[in-house]
Design a protein around this motif. Structure first.
Motif, PDB file in Angstrom:
ATOM      1  N   ASN A  28       0.825  -1.214   0.000  1.00 14.99           N
ATOM      2  CA  ASN A  28       0.000   0.000   0.000  1.00 14.99           C
ATOM      3  C   ASN A  28       0.856   1.259   0.000  1.00 14.99           C
ATOM      4  OD1 ASN A  28      -2.414  -1.429  -0.002  1.00 14.99           O
ATOM      5  ND2 ASN A  28      -2.542  -1.502   2.229  1.00 14.99           N
ATOM      6  N   ARG A  29       1.959   1.227   0.741  1.00 18.92           N
ATOM      7  CA  ARG A  29       2.844   2.405   0.770  1.00 18.92           C
ATOM      8  C   ARG A  29       3.584   2.572  -0.555  1.00 18.92           C
ATOM      9  NH1 ARG A  29       4.044   4.591   6.438  1.00 18.92           N
ATOM     10  NH2 ARG A  29       2.792   3.294   7.822  1.00 18.92           N
ATOM     11  N   MET A  30       3.933   1.468  -1.193  1.00 15.99           N
ATOM     12  CA  MET A  30       4.565   1.558  -2.515  1.00 15.99           C
ATOM     13  C   MET A  30       3.618   2.229  -3.512  1.00 15.99           C
ATOM     14  SD  MET A  30       6.441  -2.170  -2.871  1.00 15.99           S
ATOM     15  CE  MET A  30       7.155  -1.861  -4.494  1.00 15.99           C
ATOM     16  N   ARG A  31       2.364   1.826  -3.464  1.00 14.01           N
ATOM     17  CA  ARG A  31       1.377   2.426  -4.373  1.00 14.01           C
ATOM     18  C   ARG A  31       1.164   3.903  -4.068  1.00 14.01           C
ATOM     19  NH1 ARG A  31      -2.693  -2.804  -3.885  1.00 14.01           N
ATOM     20  NH2 ARG A  31      -1.800  -4.008  -5.641  1.00 14.01           N
TER      21      ARG A  31
ATOM     22  N   GLY B 163       1.244  12.804  -8.943  1.00 12.31           N
ATOM     23  CA  GLY B 163       1.070  14.145  -8.397  1.00 12.31           C
ATOM     24  C   GLY B 163      -0.056  14.308  -7.397  1.00 12.31           C
ATOM     25  N   LYS B 164      -0.511  13.217  -6.813  1.00 12.77           N
ATOM     26  CA  LYS B 164      -1.574  13.304  -5.817  1.00 12.77           C
ATOM     27  C   LYS B 164      -0.959  13.740  -4.477  1.00 12.77           C
ATOM     28  CE  LYS B 164      -5.420  10.638  -3.886  1.00 12.77           C
ATOM     29  NZ  LYS B 164      -6.071   9.308  -3.784  1.00 12.77           N
ATOM     30  N   GLN B 165      -1.163  14.988  -4.095  1.00 13.01           N
ATOM     31  CA  GLN B 165      -0.460  15.600  -2.971  1.00 13.01           C
ATOM     32  C   GLN B 165      -0.786  15.007  -1.607  1.00 13.01           C
ATOM     33  OE1 GLN B 165       2.110  17.973  -3.313  1.00 13.01           O
ATOM     34  NE2 GLN B 165       1.832  17.152  -5.382  1.00 13.01           N
ATOM     35  N   ASP B 166      -1.964  14.426  -1.458  1.00 17.97           N
ATOM     36  CA  ASP B 166      -2.329  13.855  -0.155  1.00 17.97           C
ATOM     37  C   ASP B 166      -2.176  12.330  -0.103  1.00 17.97           C
ATOM     38  OD1 ASP B 166      -4.351  13.196  -1.881  1.00 17.97           O
ATOM     39  OD2 ASP B 166      -5.993  13.720  -0.511  1.00 17.97           O
ATOM     40  N   ALA B 167      -1.479  11.760  -1.077  1.00 13.48           N
ATOM     41  CA  ALA B 167      -1.370  10.302  -1.186  1.00 13.48           C
ATOM     42  C   ALA B 167      -0.657   9.668   0.007  1.00 13.48           C
ATOM     43  CB  ALA B 167      -0.646   9.922  -2.475  1.00 13.48           C
ATOM     44  N   LEU B 168       0.234  10.427   0.665  1.00  9.64           N
ATOM     45  CA  LEU B 168       1.014   9.879   1.778  1.00  9.64           C
ATOM     46  C   LEU B 168       0.399  10.187   3.149  1.00  9.64           C
ATOM     47  CD1 LEU B 168       4.559  11.012   0.509  1.00  9.64           C
ATOM     48  CD2 LEU B 168       3.463   8.793   0.116  1.00  9.64           C
ATOM     49  N   ASP B 169      -0.613  11.023   3.172  1.00 11.45           N
ATOM     50  CA  ASP B 169      -1.096  11.571   4.442  1.00 11.45           C
ATOM     51  C   ASP B 169      -1.795  10.561   5.345  1.00 11.45           C
ATOM     52  OD1 ASP B 169      -0.103  13.882   3.440  1.00 11.45           O
ATOM     53  OD2 ASP B 169      -2.056  14.816   2.984  1.00 11.45           O
TER      54      ASP B 169
END
Length: 424
Positions: free
Chosen positions: A399-402, A411-417
């Motif tokens: 999931n973190r790799m994706r 460019g999805k800015q909140d992907a890691l939040d």
């Protein structure tokens, strides 16, 4: 007297004639009874027997064919094992013949002795010479590497069916960047077929019980430990190897960011300049009074899931040392990797004389740096574009790799939040 001599000569002539006639008669009998020759009779009979066997082979039952195939596979496995033993014994013999004076001989072989220059001008040799390639070690692998390697360098990833999903994300990132010198060491038939379906270069090793047992059923850590045995042949063939675990996303071509001035170039598990590159750690023991402070040198370990090896003698010795220790005890490969790299020579122990370099921690980024530091710092979030991200600190790897792909590629800015700093 003369008459008696004549009769004696006539009698001798008659005997010779009779002997000749008897010889001709025996020859005719043999010609009839043994048309293929007296000494070839047994071989002709054998040939006839062979003809019967050959003729009957086309009528072999499926069970017989299956048994023959099984025998062939078994003999092939034994042959591979014997070849491996010969290689190992040859290497042991070579090491035994080196003798105690080998270090001095190696130094002299590097070149003529020179005088030291003026103060501040002296620089030691940092880059060891590469070895001569030996294609006889593994002709099949040599042919594969000749086709895919770029400048005698290749990325190598080991994988079995258990890590297929992560491998798929990694392959997508490799293809996105147009990297062609990437090779998967397929540890089972499933990954071999998967690579074929994805048009990815792969290498399936010859049968080896010690490797196959772990390779086909082991998890991420178990498979990771196999690399030290597998990579040796790559180096012997003269190729620089960038080893990559499958829980890594590639965001830039890593070969453009290597220095190639050391035997071993590795990413760090450190998460700051001090932990990644080393620092002077002062120990305080008040009971010692005046000598209460003791200075120690500390550095966080090199990551054994992403490192570059030049094809040098120290690099091969490192692989041999780690593989040997892992074969004798249940140890964590990363701990052994670092112990062999950093422990100095001391009584009853000869340390490894290998040069080493730590990779830039923001370019070759571990997941602790990303999720604890970078994603929370707006300046770093905008400016830092890693070469790779290794999800080594977190168990929810896929999931973190994706999410890394979503953030850095899409460019999805909140992907890691949504992820916690550590593991839940």
């Amino acid at each position: 007297m003369a008459g008696r001599r004549e009769r004696s000569q006539q009698l001798r002539g008659s005997r010779i004639a009779i002997a000749i006639l008897v010889g001709i008669f025996i020859g005719c009998v043999c010609a009839v009874m043994f048309p293929n020759g007296f000494f070839n009779s047994s071989s002709s009979a054998l040939t006839a027997k062979e003809r019967v066997q050959v003729g009957s082979s086309s009528c072999e039952s499926p069970a017989r064919i299956k048994m023959l195939k099984s025998d062939f596979a078994s003999l092939s496995e034994k042959n591979a094992y014997l070849k491996k033993q010969v290689r190992e014994l040859t290497e042991k013999l070579r090491l035994a013949e080196q003798g105690p004076d080998n270090a001095r001989k190696q130094v002299l072989a590097l070149g003529t002795q020179i005088k030291a220059g003026p103060f501040g001008t002296v620089k030691s040799l940092r880059t060891n010479p590469t070895i001569l390639s030996d294609e006889s070690v593994n002709p099949r692998l040599a042919k594969i590497l000749e086709e895919i390697a770029v400048d005698k360098e290749v990325i190598v990833a080991l994988a079995n069916a258990n890590v297929k999903s992560m491998l798929e994300v990694q392959i997508a990132s490799i293809k996105r960047l147009g990297i062609t010198n990437y090779l998967v060491v397929a540890l089972d038939d499933y990954i071999e077929n998967f690579c074929k379906s994805k048009d990815v270069a792969y290498y399936k090793r010859d049968p080896d019980k010690d490797v196959d047992t772990v390779g086909k059923t082991g998890g991420n850590h178990a498979v990771s430990g196999l690399k030290f045995r597998v990579l040796r042949e790559f180096l012997q063939l003269g190729y620089g190897v960038l080893l990559s675990d499958v829980d890594i996303v590639f965001l830039q071509n890593p070969f453009r960011h290597l220095y190639r001035d050391s035997d071993v170039e590795s990413m760090s598990d450190g998460h700051s300049n001090m932990t990644a590159y080393g620092f002077n750690d002062v120990s305080d023991e008040p009971a010692m009074g005046w000598a209460r402070y003791a200075h120690t040198m500390r550095i966080w370990v090199f990551n054994s899931g992403f490192f570059y090896l030049r094809p040098t003698i120290p690099s091969i010795e490192l692989l041999d040392r780690v593989a040997d220790r892992l074969s004798k005890a249940k140890l964590w490969d990363q701990a052994v990797f670092n112990e062999e790299l950093f422990y100095p020579s001391h009584p009853d122990y000869i340390g490894l004389h290998a040069s080493k370099r730590v990779m830039d921690m923001y370019e070759f980024m571990n997941s602790k740096v990303l999720f604890k530091t970078v994603r929370k710092n707006q300046e770093l979030k905008k400016k830092v574009k890693p070469v790779i991200v290794h999800v080594n600190y977190h168990p929810d790897k896929l999931n973190r790799m994706r999410a890394v792909v979503e953030f850095y590629v899409n460019g999805k800015q909140d992907a890691l939040d949504s992820f916690p700093d550590g593991s839940e």
